[in-house]
Design a protein around this motif. Structure first.
Motif, PDB file in Angstrom:
ATOM      1  N   LEU A  52       0.832  -1.213   0.000  1.00  0.00           N
ATOM      2  CA  LEU A  52       0.000   0.000   0.000  1.00  0.00           C
ATOM      3  C   LEU A  52       0.863   1.258   0.000  1.00  0.00           C
ATOM      4  CD1 LEU A  52      -2.732  -1.166   2.520  1.00  0.00           C
ATOM      5  CD2 LEU A  52      -3.044  -0.747   0.062  1.00  0.00           C
ATOM      6  N   HIS A  53       1.968   1.216   0.725  1.00  0.00           N
ATOM      7  CA  HIS A  53       2.894   2.351   0.750  1.00  0.00           C
ATOM      8  C   HIS A  53       3.509   2.544  -0.640  1.00  0.00           C
ATOM      9  CE1 HIS A  53       5.804   4.636   3.627  1.00  0.00           C
ATOM     10  NE2 HIS A  53       5.474   5.368   2.598  1.00  0.00           N
ATOM     11  N   ALA A  54       3.884   1.446  -1.300  1.00  0.00           N
ATOM     12  CA  ALA A  54       4.431   1.529  -2.655  1.00  0.00           C
ATOM     13  C   ALA A  54       3.406   2.116  -3.624  1.00  0.00           C
ATOM     14  CB  ALA A  54       4.893   0.146  -3.124  1.00  0.00           C
ATOM     15  N   GLU A  55       2.141   1.765  -3.436  1.00  0.00           N
ATOM     16  CA  GLU A  55       1.092   2.328  -4.290  1.00  0.00           C
ATOM     17  C   GLU A  55       1.024   3.849  -4.158  1.00  0.00           C
ATOM     18  OE1 GLU A  55      -2.635   0.385  -3.489  1.00  0.00           O
ATOM     19  OE2 GLU A  55      -1.912  -1.532  -4.307  1.00  0.00           O
ATOM     20  N   ARG A  56       1.303   4.362  -2.976  1.00  0.00           N
ATOM     21  CA  ARG A  56       1.269   5.819  -2.750  1.00  0.00           C
ATOM     22  C   ARG A  56       2.320   6.559  -3.575  1.00  0.00           C
ATOM     23  NH1 ARG A  56      -0.150   7.119   3.563  1.00  0.00           N
ATOM     24  NH2 ARG A  56      -2.195   6.117   3.528  1.00  0.00           N
ATOM     25  N   ILE A  57       3.379   5.853  -3.967  1.00  0.00           N
ATOM     26  CA  ILE A  57       4.392   6.503  -4.814  1.00  0.00           C
ATOM     27  C   ILE A  57       4.265   6.051  -6.272  1.00  0.00           C
ATOM     28  CG2 ILE A  57       5.973   6.877  -2.895  1.00  0.00           C
ATOM     29  CD1 ILE A  57       7.738   4.621  -4.136  1.00  0.00           C
ATOM     30  N   GLY A  58       3.168   5.359  -6.577  1.00  0.00           N
ATOM     31  CA  GLY A  58       2.876   5.024  -7.968  1.00  0.00           C
ATOM     32  C   GLY A  58       3.207   3.615  -8.408  1.00  0.00           C
ATOM     33  N   ILE A  59       3.712   2.780  -7.525  1.00  0.00           N
ATOM     34  CA  ILE A  59       4.010   1.388  -7.907  1.00  0.00           C
ATOM     35  C   ILE A  59       2.753   0.566  -7.626  1.00  0.00           C
ATOM     36  CG2 ILE A  59       5.518  -0.604  -7.579  1.00  0.00           C
ATOM     37  CD1 ILE A  59       7.687   1.359  -6.600  1.00  0.00           C
ATOM     38  N   ASP A  60       1.902   0.484  -8.628  1.00  0.00           N
ATOM     39  CA  ASP A  60       0.611  -0.177  -8.489  1.00  0.00           C
ATOM     40  C   ASP A  60       0.318  -1.000  -9.733  1.00  0.00           C
ATOM     41  OD1 ASP A  60       0.020   1.757 -10.407  1.00  0.00           O
ATOM     42  OD2 ASP A  60      -1.247   2.949  -9.080  1.00  0.00           O
TER      43      ASP A  60
END
Length: 178
Positions: free
Chosen positions: A59-67
């Motif tokens: 979820l933290h990675a998604e916040r920087i665009g890794i989704d």
């Protein structure tokens, strides 16, 4: 032939953060211990600690665009290469918990991240997960440099982490190689 004892890893010398210190990080997951998390010892099983810790990092990675869009459009993502788990207290059925994470460091192709699981019933740290993730080309299945925008996202999160008043309690045997 005489065998020499194996080198011992560095001892944990960084003190654990307090409950209040971990709360300085945003809660990425807030939930309760579900019946399916309980093992025959009557406490939350190891696989669910790992699942929740890894999910918070995701979820933290998604916040920087890794989704999923990052993967679909760029054919890139991050894979876990190494992890270290530490348990400090057990959780039981119905206990409230939250999971928080912080980015610690990075290189061109790897990141060092930790997640912290808090026991919200007893106001204490229950578990930490320390990870090394590798930035991958998912088509070739090989490590690749992070694009500039992804690297900036990591750097912004690392800067926020370094601004905290407490050091991350890393295991001392893994990190970003320079």
């Amino acid at each position: 032939m005489t065998l020499q004892p194996a080198a011992q890893p560095a001892a944990h010398t960084t003190p654990l953060p307090t409950f209040a210190q971990v709360l300085e990080l945003p809660a990425l997951i807030e939930t309760t211990v579900q019946p399916e998390y309980i093992d025959f010892y009557g406490h939350m099983n190891v696989r669910f600690y790992l699942m929740l810790g890894a999910e918070a990092v995701g979820l933290h990675a998604e916040r920087i665009g890794i989704d999923s869009t990052y993967h679909e459009q760029r054919r890139m993502g991050v894979f876990t290469a190494e992890h270290h788990l530490r348990y400090f207290s057990e959780l039981s059925l119905g206990d409230k918990l939250s999971v928080h994470s912080r980015f610690l460091d990075r290189s061109r192709r790897a990141g060092h991240i930790m997640s912290f699981l808090l026991d919200r019933e007893r106001d204490r740290l229950a578990y930490t997960l320390e990870l090394i993730v590798v930035h991958m080309d998912t088509s070739t299945r090989r490590p690749v440099d992070m694009p500039d925008d992804t690297a900036r996202g990591f750097d912004e999160q690392i800067a926020l982490s370094r601004a905290l008043s407490w050091p991350a309690p890393t295991c001392g045997v893994m990190g970003i190689r320079r």
